[in-house]
Design a protein around this motif. Structure first.
Motif, mmCIF file in Angstrom:
data_model
loop_
_atom_site.group_PDB
_atom_site.id
_atom_site.type_symbol
_atom_site.label_atom_id
_atom_site.label_comp_id
_atom_site.label_asym_id
_atom_site.label_seq_id
_atom_site.Cartn_x
_atom_site.Cartn_y
_atom_site.Cartn_z
ATOM 1 N N TRP A 34 0.797 -1.291 -0.051
ATOM 2 C CA TRP A 34 0.012 0.025 0.037
ATOM 3 C C TRP A 34 0.750 1.229 0.087
ATOM 4 O O TRP A 34 2.014 1.151 0.343
ATOM 5 N N CYS A 35 0.266 2.403 -0.406
ATOM 6 C CA CYS A 35 1.003 3.756 -0.193
ATOM 7 C C CYS A 35 1.304 4.049 1.071
ATOM 8 O O CYS A 35 0.813 3.758 2.027
ATOM 9 N N CYS A 38 -1.194 4.849 4.047
ATOM 10 C CA CYS A 38 -2.689 4.406 3.691
ATOM 11 C C CYS A 38 -3.179 3.658 5.304
ATOM 12 O O CYS A 38 -2.695 3.092 5.994
ATOM 13 N N ASP A 40 -4.926 1.464 5.542
ATOM 14 C CA ASP A 40 -5.179 -0.015 5.666
ATOM 15 C C ASP A 40 -3.948 -0.909 6.538
ATOM 16 O O ASP A 40 -4.196 -1.704 7.002
ATOM 17 N N CYS A 69 -7.524 -2.100 -3.393
ATOM 18 C CA CYS A 69 -6.422 -1.874 -2.380
ATOM 19 C C CYS A 69 -6.593 -2.922 -1.278
ATOM 20 O O CYS A 69 -5.623 -3.598 -0.838
ATOM 21 N N ASN A 139 -13.044 3.677 2.244
ATOM 22 C CA ASN A 139 -12.238 4.869 2.057
ATOM 23 C C ASN A 139 -12.799 5.852 1.338
ATOM 24 O O ASN A 139 -12.213 7.102 0.911
ATOM 25 N N GLY A 143 -9.794 2.983 -4.667
ATOM 26 C CA GLY A 143 -8.401 3.608 -4.562
ATOM 27 C C GLY A 143 -7.703 3.129 -5.604
ATOM 28 O O GLY A 143 -6.770 3.603 -6.254
ATOM 29 N N CYS A 218 -7.512 6.573 2.432
ATOM 30 C CA CYS A 218 -6.947 6.665 1.047
ATOM 31 C C CYS A 218 -6.116 8.077 1.059
ATOM 32 O O CYS A 218 -6.755 8.956 0.618
ATOM 33 N N VAL A 219 -4.859 7.929 1.494
ATOM 34 C CA VAL A 219 -4.081 9.212 1.413
ATOM 35 C C VAL A 219 -3.712 9.722 0.037
ATOM 36 O O VAL A 219 -3.527 10.976 -0.058
ATOM 37 N N GLU A 220 -3.721 8.890 -1.020
ATOM 38 C CA GLU A 220 -3.626 9.213 -1.925
ATOM 39 C C GLU A 220 -4.800 9.925 -2.836
ATOM 40 O O GLU A 220 -4.418 11.007 -3.531
ATOM 41 N N PHE A 221 -5.932 9.381 -2.888
ATOM 42 C CA PHE A 221 -7.194 9.935 -3.575
ATOM 43 C C PHE A 221 -8.069 10.328 -2.853
ATOM 44 O O PHE A 221 -9.048 11.079 -3.337
HETATM 45 S S1 SF4 Z 1 -4.392 4.295 -3.666
HETATM 46 FE FE1 SF4 Z 1 -5.422 4.795 -1.644
HETATM 47 S S2 SF4 Z 1 -6.331 2.802 -0.720
HETATM 48 FE FE2 SF4 Z 1 -4.826 2.433 -2.337
HETATM 49 S S3 SF4 Z 1 -2.867 2.220 -1.309
HETATM 50 FE FE3 SF4 Z 1 -2.816 4.069 -2.126
HETATM 51 S S4 SF4 Z 1 -3.841 5.068 0.033
HETATM 52 FE FE4 SF4 Z 1 -4.411 3.151 0.155
#
Ligand code: SF4
Ligand SMILES: Cc1ncc(C[n+]2csc(CCOP(=O)(O)OP(=O)(O)O)c2C)c(N)n1
Length: 319
Positions: A34-35, A38, A40, A69, A139, A143, A218-221
């Motif tokens: 995972w990022c 995250c 998770d 994810c 989330n 993701g 979801c820290v990315e999206f």
């Molecule tokens: S995209 Fe979002 S949900 Fe998927 S691993 Fe990265 S942070 Fe987590």
């Protein structure tokens, strides 16, 4: 016939304690992909603790998931398990639970996997009260596929599928789960590790279909999606105070987890609402137990004939 008039056979509760204590080391498989940051990761760390605490025999644990994810979970847990097609993890896991009542079945997935493509399976696994524990890492976004609107995305949330903002009303997870007939419904937050451990442990000990929805960022999206329930980000963390049945005046105001209407009232609170066990119904027989009862009665009628003898007799009748 209503389920309350059906005989309620008992099936053996899965498994005794492990002879060798389970450790995080034994439970750890691949390094999570995972990022960084995250939510998770925290759910996975909490799940290792849950398994250590429950101390089930290692070979009796199954972790299963759909696609997403969050659904990569089984790769990171060293138990029996698998990664099934999108949204279909529940019927597959239900089959495992019904076929092998001695196993402890855990299913993991995201809000898209559970409430969207797998929504139909969620409803039917819940109403059948199949014995398994389902953890939904919610989330509020897709993701894995890099930001589409999910069934829990709030109105106005801008994504690749809704560039001007989501216009469809989001699903209310707690209300949906209660309405589906889940017999244990709880909610937690990935920043609250001890709370997650408590909720997942109670869910695993519940004899029936148990679900824990965990807000996992979801820290990315969708960074900051759950800050409203995170005191470290200025939010409010409100935990359900459960009735203790201790006869004190303050107990009257506490939440009775067996009261379905009270659970709906909590579910309808404005976002972010509260966290904890919304509902627990210990009266509803599991499908595992009902099927075991049917099989036991059939065996009685056939005078304990072997499976092979029954099959041969069936084929003979078909000739
Ligand atoms: S995209 Fe979002 S949900 Fe998927 S691993 Fe990265 S942070 Fe987590
Ligand atoms: C039948 C099918 N439709 C669509 C996809 C593409 N797909 C893969 S993961 C995913 C969304 C996952 O979102 P969610 O369940 O919320 O999990 P997250 O990745 O956010 O943890 C989609 C649409 C697919 N793999 N299979």
């Amino acid at each position: 016939m209503s389920s309350s008039t059906l005989p309620v056979p008992t099936s053996p509760a899965p498994a005794a304690a492990a002879s060798v204590p389970l450790t995080k080391k034994a439970l750890t498989a691949d390094h999570p992909t995972w990022c960084p940051g995250c939510g998770d990761f925290a759910v996975l760390a909490a799940f290792y603790r849950v398994l250590e605490k429950l101390n089930y025999p290692h070979e009796k644990i199954v972790t299963f998931a759909g696609i997403g994810c969050s659904s990569r979970f089984p790769y990171f847990v060293n138990t029996h398990g698998g990664h099934f097609i999108h949204g279909r993890a529940l019927p597959f896991s239900a089959g495992i639970s019904l076929g092998r009542d001695d196993l402890h079945v855990f299913v993991f997935g995201g809000d898209g996997d559970g409430f969207s493509i797998g929504g139909n399976h969620l409803v039917h696994t819940a109403r059948k009260n199949v014995r398994l524990t389902y953890v939904i890492m919610d989330n509020f976004v897709y993701g894995l596929t890099k930001k589409q609107t999910s069934p829990t995305s709030p109105l106005g949330f801008k994504t690749k599928t809704d560039p001007t903002g989501a216009i469809d009303r989001p699903i209310n997870p707690m209300r949906t789960l209660l309405n589906s007939g889940a017999t244990f419904v709880a909610r937690s937050h990935a920043t609250q590790v001890n709370h997650m451990i408590e909720m997942m442990t109670r869910a695993a000990r519940h004899d029936g279909f148990s679900v824990v929805e965990i807000n996992s960022e979801c820290v990315e999206f969708y960074p900051g999606a759950f800050d409203a329930a995170n005191p470290r980000k200025g939010g409010t963390w409100t935990v359900i105070e459960e009735k203790k049945h201790d006869g004190t005046p303050e107990d009257a105001a506490r939440h009775d987890v067996t009261d379905e209407v009270a659970a709906y009232r909590l579910a309808l609170q404005p976002w972010p609402g509260c966290y904890g066990v919304f509902y627990e119904n210990k009266q509803q027989p599991t499908k595992n137990a009902l099927e075991a009862g049917l099989i036991a009665r059939a065996r009685e009628r056939t005078k304990q004939a072997s499976d092979l003898a029954l099959l041969q007799a069936t084929f003979a009748r078909m000739r």
